[in-house]
Each structure stands twice: as structure tokens, then as C-alpha cells.
Design an enzyme around this catalytic site. Structure first.
Site, PDB file in Angstrom:
ATOM      1  N   ASP A 145       0.848  -1.200   0.000  1.00 55.44           N
ATOM      2  CA  ASP A 145       0.000   0.000   0.000  1.00 55.44           C
ATOM      3  C   ASP A 145       0.881   1.247   0.000  1.00 55.44           C
ATOM      4  O   ASP A 145       1.660   1.478   0.915  1.00 55.44           O
ATOM      5  CB  ASP A 145      -0.905  -0.003   1.240  1.00 55.44           C
ATOM      6  CG  ASP A 145      -2.084   0.946   1.084  1.00 55.44           C
ATOM      7  OD1 ASP A 145      -1.895   2.051   0.548  1.00 55.44           O
ATOM      8  OD2 ASP A 145      -3.194   0.573   1.492  1.00 55.44           O
ATOM      9  N   SER A 195      -6.920   4.070  -1.873  1.00 59.47           N
ATOM     10  CA  SER A 195      -6.806   2.614  -1.909  1.00 59.47           C
ATOM     11  C   SER A 195      -8.124   1.926  -2.253  1.00 59.47           C
ATOM     12  O   SER A 195      -8.123   0.842  -2.856  1.00 59.47           O
ATOM     13  CB  SER A 195      -6.322   2.091  -0.555  1.00 59.47           C
ATOM     14  OG  SER A 195      -5.075   2.640  -0.230  1.00 59.47           O
TER      15      SER A 195
END
Lengths: 615, 236
Positions: A145, A195
Site C-alpha cells: 500500500d 486505496s
């Protein structure tokens, strides 16, 4: 090559024989006849020197011979510069082909030789890759991430330097994978993504809006009913329907956007539990944590005729979203006085255990270590109230928690018990958080831990039947700047080539190689290994004199240009790395949604799932 | 010294020190912070309320509330509540040893700092026992009136030539139920980990937070454990 040729001179050795007269001392004694050698003029050698002219020289582009001649006047046996009387140059004809000599400067060079060897292995990779659809029995998707290109580069250097190398030449495990490309990360409505939208694209093959999970762009963010009928099907769900074992790992909360996009549908990424939802929305839609626990039931309700067995492995943080807001449910390592957030009184860990009576729910390192990987069919690990610790900070966890690589190993040991294969998603969720906090130390160390987790997967699976993809959901405004010399500590101050002291900027102060375009900026928290500790201070604007600051310490937060309390994502492309059946499709620059299609092609997920639904 | 109005409904002034400490675990105390600059006729002042339970302390200003929770491993976890928006931001517990001192939060002045001061007077008994301390550091004189058995600051002043700051206790209440209810009210606010703010710029409240910092020492940080004045005044 220099050749000295001595010409044979005519040596005039005139020997003069003279009759000697009487000596002064003995005039009566006749002298014998004595040969007398005159002082003979020293013979001068004429020397010729031939120099080979290198290919590529200014005189002869293809090389040649330079011939120098002259007399060795000083008799030192060499043709000195002031003795040269003639110079001639014979250049080689233009090359009609390359020979070994002409290429010697390349082929003897280490960089050349190593790259040449890589060429051969790359050709082998292309020749040997399984291109046929459906040959990947197993699929593993690793997501770092916030792991943009600059993060990968800096982590590579740090990893190398931690091993005693200069660093730049090092490779993270996933950088050795044979195929790679780029993914464009923008969301349908956002140039720089989040995300939720990016992972939805990867998991479902459909780009959507920022902040939305598992629903297409028709949804109005925060309006639950607007998403009805627009829910997407994910690769994880297809694999589950197809009969594969399924797993999900994250160091973030398991209800956080990236992991949630593999199993949940939510018009707002923050609806992690019922208390996060407006009552009007909670009345019509299920919160993310509840969707995780009800994954099997919901999937069976959605698709007629299927009988799935649920997620075999779920490990991450986020316990608070699964427990009632009641201190009696607190775990041993709660970091709030009341750990649970749920206001509906539900204990989802108990509900999960009721669904899977033979499954193991674990919440700490000891429970994790005790998992029976051979006989356990279902594992549910919630190791932290919120996000799990940064890898460098795990030692500070109250009850202890496993690393990403340990969780990956454990998951694979459980998932590979299914002969139909498995589908596993692994997220290194805290790279993103460290960057948001402006702390490169933790971002890079968590990236290195992701590299270890990928290596575990490479070691435990076969290239023959397992597709492994490693990528990021988005980048961060993290830069590698200045002109540091080779091997300069990546977390250090810029020291220029040939120098030993830090380079000074125009303000007469040193600066670090890595930094951020925006964010909280400078903090010097010494040995603090929790990047989030930096949030307790206001943003620092302007430059700071780093002369006496250890910028390599865990608690150092890099300077930032634009002062914000939290550093932001960046909009550039991210890398995609792949190995295994179908990996050859990972090439070029593609939309992020393409990653789903690679996985689907390699494992025939939709086709196999469809067969289950229709049957 | 200003008059201290104590609500002694639950606490006998003659209670033993131990009993007094036990009975004063739940506290709602109002304080006034004043700053008097030499030459100015009017002092600046503002108020805040100190709330505490055995393992939680809150400093409530007009808009903001800063809460510190003491965890089982002695770490201190800060939470900041925004009363108008009914939202909260949760911070990570502090892990650096020695960086935070629970007594600084719990009683506004740390035990370590009191130990550095000189006891000049002592009056009263039980819960009303009050100790007077003084410390002179350079041109700064710090005076403290300390309700030792209740672990409450009665009054404190930091005096310099040009500036005098005072912290004065107003009303105090020790009723457990309303104090617990107040903490429960804040606890019901929707909260967000600060670590998640960067991912939530679409949320107007959190987007606003992007431009806010966190001041770890609020009004209670009148000065730190080293006696270093923090500028005085309440940050709220």
C-alpha cells in the site's frame, strides 16, 4: 604494443696499430708492439616504435597503427619524444563486422557481462513461461500500500546497505521476478487515487470512484442504496466459488480499504463497523466487518446453487470493528479503555467461531504460533485493536504479533491443503501509513518486510502452477533527490561524489536524500519506532538545520515542502511484477483494472466459478 | 490565594489520606488560567474543566477536549474530541520511555516536579490538607498550593518580571456517575485514527484536520516536568 627495431649499422672499428716509440724511462728497451684502440664514435641506433591505435580513437575511429622513427641520440634504448623524426599513421579500414578485439572493452566489463547474462535468462523466461489460460492453480496477489517506484528504489538500497553492500545494486525479492510493467492508478473521479478505488480495480477489473469499495462508479459515495445492483464480483469471490481455498492478510485493519475491496461492497470505505455508519445507511447496508464474517453466507445468497466453505485464512488488525463497545470484551493488548466499537452488541469473533467450530481464532503471537496448519481449515487472526504495528515497532506490541512474512508462511501452509489450489491476497498496509506520517524509516522497513513475504511465497510455491503478482495501489510524494555518491546511506544526508562531508544547500544547511513534497515535515524523535508518534506535533514549515541530527534514526521524519498534517498520495504509475503462468501478460503500461484480467486469465477464475453457479 | 469552592458532598474533610485519594478518583474540576502582562490593566483569562477517572483524564475547553488514557502497560493514549462536530481523532500511545508522565496529565503537575519544589507551609487535614510549595528558577518564581490528598492543584502561579500566569481551581465535584457519563458521551463520538486521515481527504472534517496539528500539552501543560514554562494559557 610498442616494437623497437634496431637497424644494423656499419660499425667502423678502425683498429690502428702504431709502432710505439721508446718510453721515457727505458729508452733502451724496445717497446713491444702494442695495439691501440682509438676512441671510437659511439654507434647511434635508429629506432622504430609502432603504437596500436585503439578502436574509437580520434585519429582512427576503427583503430590502426602509428609508426614513430628516429635516432636514439641519448642512447637510452628508447625513442624519446624529442628523438622522433617521422610519424606515420595507418588507419584500419572501416569495420565490416565486429570482432572480439573490437568488443573487448564491453565484454570484459562486469556491468556488461552481468547484463548479458540477464539477457539470456530473460530469453529463457519468455521461452518457458506458461502462456496458456487456466494453468495457474494458485494465485497470490501482493499489494504494497503506497509502494511507489521511489519507495521500491529506496527500500532496495536500504536492504542492500543493511546487508553491508553499497545498496544500489541490490534487488528486492520481487524485483527478480521475470515480468513487469506499470499500472495507471487514477480513480474514475480522481487524478490521484485512494486505496478503495485502486484495490477495487485490481480485485474486480473495474475502476471506480475514490472512497468506494466493490461497487462501480454509478454509486454515490456514502449513499448505500445508490450502489444496489452495481456491486462487483471480485477475484477472491470467483476463486471461492471455483472451489479454491481463499485467504486474506493485511498489516492494516482487515476492514481497511485495500483488504476490504476483496470481499466487501461499501459506498463508503469508512463503514468498517456499524458505529461508523449513519443510521439511515446502516438500516439498508451491512458494515464491512460484518460482511467479512458473513462472507460465505452472503456469497451463497448472491449466487444460486453454490456451496462454498468461506475464507480459510483471515489475518490482520482491526479487532475493534468485530467487538461490542463493552470493556468486558477487551483483549489482552487493547489500546483503548473500551476496545470494541460495535454499537449493535454483536461479537463477530464469536459469530465467526460459531460458523467454524473447528476454526481457530487467534489474537496474539502465542496463539499464532500454536496454529495447527495441517489440521486447521479456518484461521481468523486479529492481532491488533486497529492497524498492526510497523515491522520495526512490533517489539512494542503488548501481546505480540506476527510479521507479514510469518503470516504469509502460515497462510500458505494452510491454503495449500486444497488440491484445487488457492487464492491469497497479501497487503503490506503500513507502508502507506509511514509515508503519511512522513517517516521514511518505517515505510522502507515495511517494504523490506514485504520483500521477505514475497520470498516466502516464492520458496513455498512452484513457478509451474502459481501466479504471483506484486504491485502497489498507489504512490506517495516521496522523492530521492540531490546527487549523493554511490553507497551513501539512503536515509542519510546528501554527500557528493568524492566528498566526505554533507553537501550544503543554498541556505548553507545540509539536506537528506529522501524527502517529501508535502506533509508534517521535520521531527526528530530519536529511537521512536512508531511513525504515528509524529502526529502529536504540528507541521513544521521551512527548513531545519540538520547538521547535528541523526537522519538515519527510526524517529526521524523527513522535511516536507508543503506543510500538511498528513502527507498525501501521489498520482504517478506504480510497478507490477509477476512470475508464474500468465505472468507474461504483465508488460507495458496498463490500467490498474488489467491486473484482475491477468489473474482471471491465468487461473480461469470466472469460467470455473461459472461452472459452479450454473451447475 | 483565591477562594476554593469545594463540593464536599461525598468527601469528608476529616477522611484519611488513603480514603480521600480513593474518593477523589472521579473528579470534575473547573480551572481558570490567567495571564497578566505588566503594564496591562486587564488580565487575559480562559477556563477549562479537568475531568478524571482512575485511568482517564480529560481537559475540556470550549470546542476541543483532549483525553489521555492510561493503558495497562502504562502507555498513555491521547484522543482529541471536537465537540461541535462530535468527532474524535485517536493518536497512538506514546512508547518512548520517560517521554510522558501520567501524573502530569492526572494532576496537572507531576510528582517529579513537586519533589523539586520547597515546601513552605502546610495547613488543614484529610481532604482539605493543603501544602504550599515554591521554586525559584532564575528570574522565574513558581508557587503551588497543592491539595495533596486529593491530588489536585488548588492554585499555581509562574511569576516573571513582565508576566505572571496563574492557574486557579474553581468548583470541584466528585460524583462518579455524571463524570462517567461525560466520558461515555465523548466516547460515542465517531473517531478516526490519525494514521487514517491521509486516506480520507474526501471527508470534510478529516480534510480540515490535514491542516491542524496536535499540541500534546494543553492547559495542563502549564509547564512540563522539567519546570519549563510552556507559554501559559490554554491552547483550546
Amino acid at each position: 604494443m610498442v616494437i623497437i627495431m634496431k637497424k644494423l649499422n656499419l660499425i667502423s672499428l678502425a683498429v690502428v696499430v702504431a709502432l710505439a716509440g721508446c718510453s721515457d724511462n727505458d729508452k733502451n728497451t724496445p717497446d713491444p708492439v702494442t695495439p691501440i684502440i682509438d676512441p671510437v664514435p659511439v654507434p647511434i641506433e635508429s629506432l622504430t616504435v609502432e603504437n596500436t591505435i585503439a578502436v574509437g580513437s580520434e585519429q582512427c575511429i576503427n583503430g590502426g597503427i602509428e609508426t614513430l622513427t628516429g635516432d636514439d641520440a641519448n642512447q637510452n634504448g628508447e625513442l624519446d619524444a624529442d628523438e622522433i623524426t617521422t610519424t606515420s599513421l595507418v588507419c584500419n579500414d572501416s569495420a565490416t563486422s565486429l570482432n572480439a578485439q573490437q568488443l573487448a572493452s564491453l565484454t570484459t566489463n562486469t556491468w556488461y557481462k552481468e547484463a548479458h547474462a540477464k539477457l539470456a535468462s530473460s530469453q529463457d523466461n519468455i521461452a518457458n513461461i506458461v502462456k496458456e489460460s487456466g494453468k495457474a492453480k494458485n494465485v497470490i496477489l501482493f499489494v504494497g500500500d503506497g509502494m511507489g517506484i521511489s519507495t521500491v528504489t529506496a527500500a532496495r538500497i536500504l536492504a542492500g546497505q543493511l546487508q553491508g553492500k553499497m545498496g544500489e545494486e541490490h534487488q528486492l525479492s520481487f524485483e527478480t521476478l521475470p515480468f513487469s510493467g506499470f499500472a495507471k492508478t487514477y480513480n474514475v473521479d480522481a487524478q490521484t487515487p485512494d486505496s478503495a478505488g485502486t484495490m477495487t480495480a485490481m480485485a474486480s477489473g473495474v475502476k471506480t470512484d475514490v472512497g468506494v469499495i466493490g461497487i462501480d462508479e454509478a454509486v454515490i459515495k456514502g449513499k448505500c442504496l445508490s450502489g444496489k445492483g452495481h456491486e462487483l464480483v471480485t477475484s477472491l469471490e470467483l476463486a471461492e466459488i471455483a472451489g479454491k481455498s481463499t485467504g486474506l492478510i493485511s498489516t492494516a485493519r482487515i476492514t481497511h480499504a485495500t483488504p476490504a475491496a476483496t470481499y466487501a461492497k461499501a459506498a463508503n470505505r469508512n463503514w468498517e463497523d456499524v458505529s461508523d455508519m449513519p443510521k439511515s445507511e446502516a438500516a439498508n447496508c451491512e458494515d464491512i466487518a460484518s460482511q467479512l464474517v458473513n462472507f460465505e453466507k452472503n456469497l451463497e445468497a448472491r449466487f444460486a446453487g453454490i456451496d462454498v466453505d468461506g475464507l480459510e485464512v483471515v489475518m490482520g488488525g482491526g479487532r475493534r470493528h468485530f467487538l461490542p463497545k463493552d470493556a468486558r470484551y477487551n483483549s489482552a493488548d487493547a489500546v483503548s479503555l473500551v476496545e470494541g466499537d460495535r454499537t449493535d452488541g454483536r461479537d463477530l469473533t464469536a459469530e465467526w467461531q460459531a460458523q467454524y467450530p473447528n476454526g481457530q481464532y487467534v489474537m496474539d503471537q502465542a496463539g499464532f504460533d500454536a496454529i495447527d496448519v495441517t489440521n486447521s481449515k479456518h484461521i481468523f487472526g486479529l492481532f491488533n485493536e486497529s492497524h498492526m504495528q510497523y515491522e520495526a515497532d512490533r517489539g512494542n506490541d503488548i501481546a505480540g504479533e506476527p510479521s507479514l512474512s510469518e503470516m504469509t508462511a502460515k497462510a500458505l501452509d494452510v491454503l495449500d491443503n486444497n488440491e484445487k489450489g488457492f487464492f491469497l491476497t497479501v497487503e503490506a498496509g503500513r507502508i502507506d501509513h509511514a509515508h503519511h506520517a512522513g517517516n521514511a524509516y518505517n515505510a522502507l522497513n515495511d517494504t523490506i518486510e514485504l520483500s521477505k513475504a514475497v520470498q516466502v511465497a516464492l520458496d513455498k510455491t512452484s513457478i509451474e502452477d502459481t501466479l504471483i503478482i506484486v504491485t502497489a495501489d498507489h504512490s506517495h510524494v516521496f522523492t530521492i533527490a540531490g546527487y549523493p555518491k554511490r553507497g551513501n546511506p539512503i536515509l542519510g544526508k546528501v554527500v557528493a561524489v568524492g566528498e566526505t562531508e554533507p553537501t550544503l544547500a543554498a541556505d548553507n544547511m545540509p539536506y537528506t536524500t529522501v524527502g517529501y513534497t508535502n506533509g508534517g515535515g521535520f521531527r526528530d524523535l530519536g529511537e521512536e519506532t512508531d511513525a504515528d508518534a509524529g502526529y502529536k506535533f504540528a507541521p513544521v514549515t521551512g527548513r531545519v538545520d540538520l547538521t547535528d541530527v541523526d537522519t538515519q534514526s527510526p524517529g526521524f521524519h523527513q522535511e516536507a515542502l508543503v506543510p500538511l498534517s498528513s502527507e498525501t498520495h501521489a498520482g504517478e504509475d506504480v510497478g507490477v511484477y509477476a512470475i508464474g503462468p500468465g505472468a507474461h501478460l504483465v508488460t507495458g503500461t496498463n490500467e490498474q483494472s488489467f491486473i484482475f484480467h491477468v489473474m482471471n486469465y491465468a487461473a480461469d477464475l470466472a469460467k470455473k466459478a461459472d461452472a459452479k453457479v450454473t451447475n | 490565594m483565591k477562594t476554593i469552592i469545594l463540593s464536599l458532598a461525598l468527601i469528608s474533610p476529616l477522611a484519611s489520606a488513603a480514603q480521600c485519594a480513593l474518593d477523589s478518583q472521579y473528579v470534575q474540576a473547573s480551572y481558570q488560567v490567567s495571564k497578566q502582562v505588566a503594564g496591562k490593566a486587564v488580565a487575559e483569562s480562559q477556563q477549562f474543566t479537568l475531568w478524571r477517572t482512575p485511568h482517564q483524564v480529560a481537559e475540556q475547553g470550549i470546542e476541543l477536549v483532549e483525553v489521555w488514557q492510561q493503558l495497562s502497560n502504562q502507555q498513555i493514549r491521547p484522543i482529541r474530541y471536537f465537540q461541535t462536530q462530535q468527532r474524535g481523532i485517536e493518536y497512538q500511545p506514546s512508547e518512548v520511555q520517560g517521554q510522558q508522565n501520567w501524573s502530569t496529565k492526572y494532576q496537572l503537575v507531576s510528582d517529579d516536579f513537586i519533589a523539586k519544589m520547597t515546601l513552605t507551609d502546610e495547613q488543614g487535614d484529610g481532604c482539605e490538607k493543603i501544602q504550599h510549595y515554591q521554586l525559584v528558577q532564575g528570574d522565574t518564581t513558581i508557587e503551588l498550593a497543592w491539595l495533596v490528598n486529593q491530588k489536585l492543584v488548588s492554585a499555581m502561579s509562574i511569576g516573571k518580571a513582565q508576566l505572571t500566569q496563574t492557574l486557579t481551581l474553581g468548583t470541584v465535584d466528585f460524583k462518579k456517575d455524571p463524570i462517567q457519563q461525560q466520558f461515555a458521551l465523548w466516547d460515542a463520538y465517531q473517531t478516526t485514527d490519525y494514521a487514517d486521515i491521509g486516506d480520507n481527504e474526501g471527508d470534510p472534517f478529516l480534510a480540515k484536520m490535514i491542516n491542524l496539528g496536535f499540541i500534546e500539552h494543553g492547559a495542563s501543560g502549564f509547564y512540563d516536568t522539567n519546570g519549563k514554562a510552556l507559554g501559559g494559557g490554554h491552547s483550546h
